[in-house]
Scaffold this active site. Structure first.
Site, PDB file in Angstrom:
ATOM      1  N   ARG A   1       8.409 -30.538 -70.089  1.00  0.00           N
ATOM      2  CA  ARG A   1       8.985 -31.472 -69.116  1.00  0.00           C
ATOM      3  C   ARG A   1       8.753 -32.892 -69.598  1.00  0.00           C
ATOM      4  O   ARG A   1       7.715 -33.182 -70.233  1.00  0.00           O
ATOM      5  CB  ARG A   1       8.299 -31.330 -67.744  1.00  0.00           C
ATOM      6  CG  ARG A   1       8.810 -30.180 -66.920  1.00  0.00           C
ATOM      7  CD  ARG A   1      10.238 -30.434 -66.406  1.00  0.00           C
ATOM      8  NE  ARG A   1      10.708 -29.343 -65.578  1.00  0.00           N
ATOM      9  CZ  ARG A   1      11.392 -28.278 -66.014  1.00  0.00           C
ATOM     10  NH1 ARG A   1      11.705 -28.161 -67.281  1.00  0.00           N
ATOM     11  NH2 ARG A   1      11.780 -27.336 -65.174  1.00  0.00           N
TER      12      ARG A   1
ATOM     13  N   HIS B   1      17.980 -31.595 -72.716  1.00  0.00           N
ATOM     14  CA  HIS B   1      17.360 -30.613 -71.821  1.00  0.00           C
ATOM     15  C   HIS B   1      18.167 -29.303 -71.815  1.00  0.00           C
ATOM     16  O   HIS B   1      18.544 -28.798 -70.761  1.00  0.00           O
ATOM     17  CB  HIS B   1      17.224 -31.175 -70.394  1.00  0.00           C
ATOM     18  CG  HIS B   1      16.250 -30.379 -69.551  1.00  0.00           C
ATOM     19  ND1 HIS B   1      15.430 -30.933 -68.600  1.00  0.00           N
ATOM     20  CD2 HIS B   1      15.959 -29.038 -69.522  1.00  0.00           C
ATOM     21  CE1 HIS B   1      14.696 -29.995 -68.017  1.00  0.00           C
ATOM     22  NE2 HIS B   1      15.000 -28.830 -68.569  1.00  0.00           N
TER      23      HIS B   1
HETATM   24  P1  NDP Z   1       4.206 -20.095 -67.280  1.00  0.00           P
HETATM   25  O1  NDP Z   1       3.774 -20.432 -65.904  1.00  0.00           O
HETATM   26  O2  NDP Z   1       4.457 -18.670 -67.633  1.00  0.00           O
HETATM   27  O3  NDP Z   1       3.120 -20.651 -68.330  1.00  0.00           O
HETATM   28  C1  NDP Z   1       2.513 -21.886 -68.204  1.00  0.00           C
HETATM   29  C2  NDP Z   1       1.412 -21.991 -69.244  1.00  0.00           C
HETATM   30  O4  NDP Z   1       0.849 -23.318 -69.189  1.00  0.00           O
HETATM   31  C3  NDP Z   1       0.270 -21.011 -68.990  1.00  0.00           C
HETATM   32  O5  NDP Z   1      -0.230 -20.506 -70.196  1.00  0.00           O
HETATM   33  C4  NDP Z   1      -0.776 -21.888 -68.323  1.00  0.00           C
HETATM   34  O6  NDP Z   1      -2.120 -21.477 -68.511  1.00  0.00           O
HETATM   35  C5  NDP Z   1      -0.554 -23.202 -69.057  1.00  0.00           C
HETATM   36  N1  NDP Z   1      -1.095 -24.320 -68.277  1.00  0.00           N
HETATM   37  C6  NDP Z   1      -0.747 -24.741 -67.039  1.00  0.00           C
HETATM   38  N2  NDP Z   1      -1.518 -25.777 -66.654  1.00  0.00           N
HETATM   39  C7  NDP Z   1      -2.366 -25.999 -67.676  1.00  0.00           C
HETATM   40  C8  NDP Z   1      -3.418 -26.926 -67.873  1.00  0.00           C
HETATM   41  N3  NDP Z   1      -3.767 -27.830 -66.953  1.00  0.00           N
HETATM   42  N4  NDP Z   1      -4.097 -26.879 -69.049  1.00  0.00           N
HETATM   43  C9  NDP Z   1      -3.787 -25.959 -69.987  1.00  0.00           C
HETATM   44  N5  NDP Z   1      -2.786 -25.053 -69.864  1.00  0.00           N
HETATM   45  C10 NDP Z   1      -2.094 -25.071 -68.716  1.00  0.00           C
HETATM   46  O7  NDP Z   1       5.492 -20.985 -67.590  1.00  0.00           O
HETATM   47  P2  NDP Z   1       6.674 -20.679 -68.607  1.00  0.00           P
HETATM   48  O8  NDP Z   1       6.091 -20.343 -69.917  1.00  0.00           O
HETATM   49  O9  NDP Z   1       7.634 -19.727 -68.012  1.00  0.00           O
HETATM   50  O10 NDP Z   1       7.404 -22.111 -68.642  1.00  0.00           O
HETATM   51  C11 NDP Z   1       6.718 -23.271 -69.060  1.00  0.00           C
HETATM   52  C12 NDP Z   1       7.531 -24.511 -68.766  1.00  0.00           C
HETATM   53  O11 NDP Z   1       8.631 -24.627 -69.664  1.00  0.00           O
HETATM   54  C13 NDP Z   1       8.202 -24.581 -67.389  1.00  0.00           C
HETATM   55  O12 NDP Z   1       7.285 -24.931 -66.374  1.00  0.00           O
HETATM   56  C14 NDP Z   1       9.252 -25.650 -67.597  1.00  0.00           C
HETATM   57  O13 NDP Z   1       8.718 -26.920 -67.313  1.00  0.00           O
HETATM   58  C15 NDP Z   1       9.555 -25.560 -69.099  1.00  0.00           C
HETATM   59  N6  NDP Z   1      10.920 -25.095 -69.355  1.00  0.00           N
HETATM   60  C16 NDP Z   1      11.783 -25.930 -70.020  1.00  0.00           C
HETATM   61  C17 NDP Z   1      13.059 -25.511 -70.314  1.00  0.00           C
HETATM   62  C18 NDP Z   1      13.974 -26.360 -71.112  1.00  0.00           C
HETATM   63  O14 NDP Z   1      15.162 -26.016 -71.254  1.00  0.00           O
HETATM   64  N7  NDP Z   1      13.523 -27.458 -71.675  1.00  0.00           N
HETATM   65  C19 NDP Z   1      13.548 -24.189 -69.890  1.00  0.00           C
HETATM   66  C20 NDP Z   1      12.558 -23.398 -69.226  1.00  0.00           C
HETATM   67  C21 NDP Z   1      11.295 -23.841 -68.959  1.00  0.00           C
HETATM   68  P3  NDP Z   1      -2.652 -20.063 -67.918  1.00  0.00           P
HETATM   69  O15 NDP Z   1      -1.947 -19.017 -68.766  1.00  0.00           O
HETATM   70  O16 NDP Z   1      -4.087 -20.109 -68.144  1.00  0.00           O
HETATM   71  O17 NDP Z   1      -2.212 -20.019 -66.482  1.00  0.00           O
HETATM   72  C1  OXD Z   2      13.677 -24.581 -66.527  1.00  0.00           C
HETATM   73  C2  OXD Z   2      14.520 -25.571 -67.175  1.00  0.00           C
HETATM   74  O1  OXD Z   2      12.630 -24.938 -65.975  1.00  0.00           O
HETATM   75  O2  OXD Z   2      15.697 -25.264 -67.486  1.00  0.00           O
HETATM   76  O3  OXD Z   2      14.041 -23.391 -66.558  1.00  0.00           O
HETATM   77  O4  OXD Z   2      14.079 -26.683 -67.443  1.00  0.00           O
END
Ligand code: NDP
Ligand code: OXD
Length: 315
Positions: free
Chosen positions: A230, A278
């Site tokens: 993000r 994005h």
């Molecule tokens: P998940 O919820 O499956 O994974 C999030 C990961 O981030 C987990 O491993 C979590 O740790 C870690 N995390 C969260 N907070 C912290 C912190 N404070 N310190 C360290 N690690 C942290 O999310 P997804 O993998 O499904 O998606 C991740 C992000 O990708 C979405 O939230 C979105 O913002 C972005 N995204 C962007 C897209 C784009 O087109 N650019 C498309 C889709 C998603 P833990 O495993 O320990 O909980």
């Molecule tokens: C998502 C994105 O969060 O598209 O899936 O950014």
């Protein structure tokens, strides 16, 4: 059991309504702005809704994010206290891993240099090409997307590490966790891939201090950043300063503090910045409407929802 669709920004109500009607024939599907019975709305489907759009729906049962990220919902102070569900879908995951592997390979294979050489008609094939195993990629966020990207980077031969909030064990990936794991993780990272969610804990995490802790002695010609998480995770002024003083060799950014990226942003024209709009992993209405329909059927059959967001964690 009406479904209210509010899709804004880079998503479009009409495409979602059409696919949801296909997946859930016979349901009433309405969009914000047209008249509908607020008491009949049981489900809301949302992307970047105007704050308050889901208040005053007395029978609302669940809110579906059209993306994997949910900060666009959780930042609404008037969001009703009902389950929030996010996208976890193989199609979206595969798209994100394509993006990550594409840009890691582009950096490894010095693709920008080759493009410049072609433009200048330079035939120069010297021995600057490191092996993937000599380049250390660090994935911040080892959730659904980060874990898949890390596995696919491994398949390409990179030396892969990851960092998450809680400790993980992933085959072939050096896993670091928590505040104490961050500096050791960064110091062995040549290409930093960010796939974190935006939460109060992660906002602005990609700043001068973090970038300054990346490896300086690597085989990738300096430290590189790839952020597809993000825009709120990054401090763009710090990224630009890090590019200027050599802390960063390149930045590949799919997400920005302000989207669309303003026309006057210096990121657009920077020679070592790659901007994508994005679209690292778009939510396909074909794939995601089916996921929402399955969740609704599960719920109505008395089964628990899947992919629930933990509001207290923010993801
Ligand atoms: P998940 O919820 O499956 O994974 C999030 C990961 O981030 C987990 O491993 C979590 O740790 C870690 N995390 C969260 N907070 C912290 C912190 N404070 N310190 C360290 N690690 C942290 O999310 P997804 O993998 O499904 O998606 C991740 C992000 O990708 C979405 O939230 C979105 O913002 C972005 N995204 C962007 C897209 C784009 O087109 N650019 C498309 C889709 C998603 P833990 O495993 O320990 O909980
Ligand atoms: C998502 C994105 O969060 O598209 O899936 O950014």
């Amino acid at each position: 059991m009406t479904i209210l669709v509010v899709a804004r920004g880079n998503m479009d109500d009409a495409a979602w309504v059409e696919r949801l009607r296909h997946e859930l024939p016979g349901r009433e599907i309405v969009v914000q702005g047209e008249p509908f019975d607020r008491r009949a709305v049981h489900y809301a489907v949302a992307w970047k809704h105007p704050p308050g759009a889901f208040a005053g729906l007395p029978n609302l049962t669940a809110i579906f994010s059209l993306g994997a990220g949910v900060e666009h919902l959780l930042m609404d102070p008037r969001l009703p206290d009902v389950p929030v569900l996010r996208v976890v879908d193989g199609d979206l995951t595969a798209r994100m891993s394509e993006y990550v592997v594409l840009h890691a390979l582009r950096i490894l294979r010095q693709h920008e240099l080759l493009v410049r050489q072609q433009r200048e008609r330079i035939w120069l094939d010297d021995d600057r090409q490191p092996a993937a195993r000599d380049v250390r990629v660090g994935v911040m966020g080892l959730g659904v997307l980060g874990a898949d990207a890390a596995a696919k980077l491994r398949t390409m031969g990179f030396d892969v590490a990851g960092w998450s909030r809680t400790a993980k064990v992933l085959p072939g990936v050096a896993c670091f966790a928590g505040a104490e794991g961050l500096t050791p993780f960064l110091s062995r990272t040549d290409i930093l891939v960010c796939l974190l969610p935006l939460t109060p804990d992660t906002a602005g995490i990609i700043d001068r201090s973090l970038l300054g802790r990346l490896a300086k002695d690597g085989r990738a010609g300096g430290a590189h950043l790839v952020n597809a998480g993000r825009g709120g995770l990054q401090v763009e002024a710090d990224i630009l300063a890090a590019l200027e003083d050599g802390t960063l060799a390149s930045a590949t950014l799919d997400v920005f503090e302000t989207e669309p990226l303003p026309a006057d942003s210096p990121l657009w024209g920077h020679p070592r910045v790659t901007v994508t709009p994005h679209n690292a992993a778009m939510s396909s209405p074909h794939a995601i409407a089916g996921l929402i329909a399955r969740q609704i059927r599960r719920h109505e059959a008395g089964e628990p929802f899947e992919h629930l967001v933990d509001r207290s964690r923010g993801y």
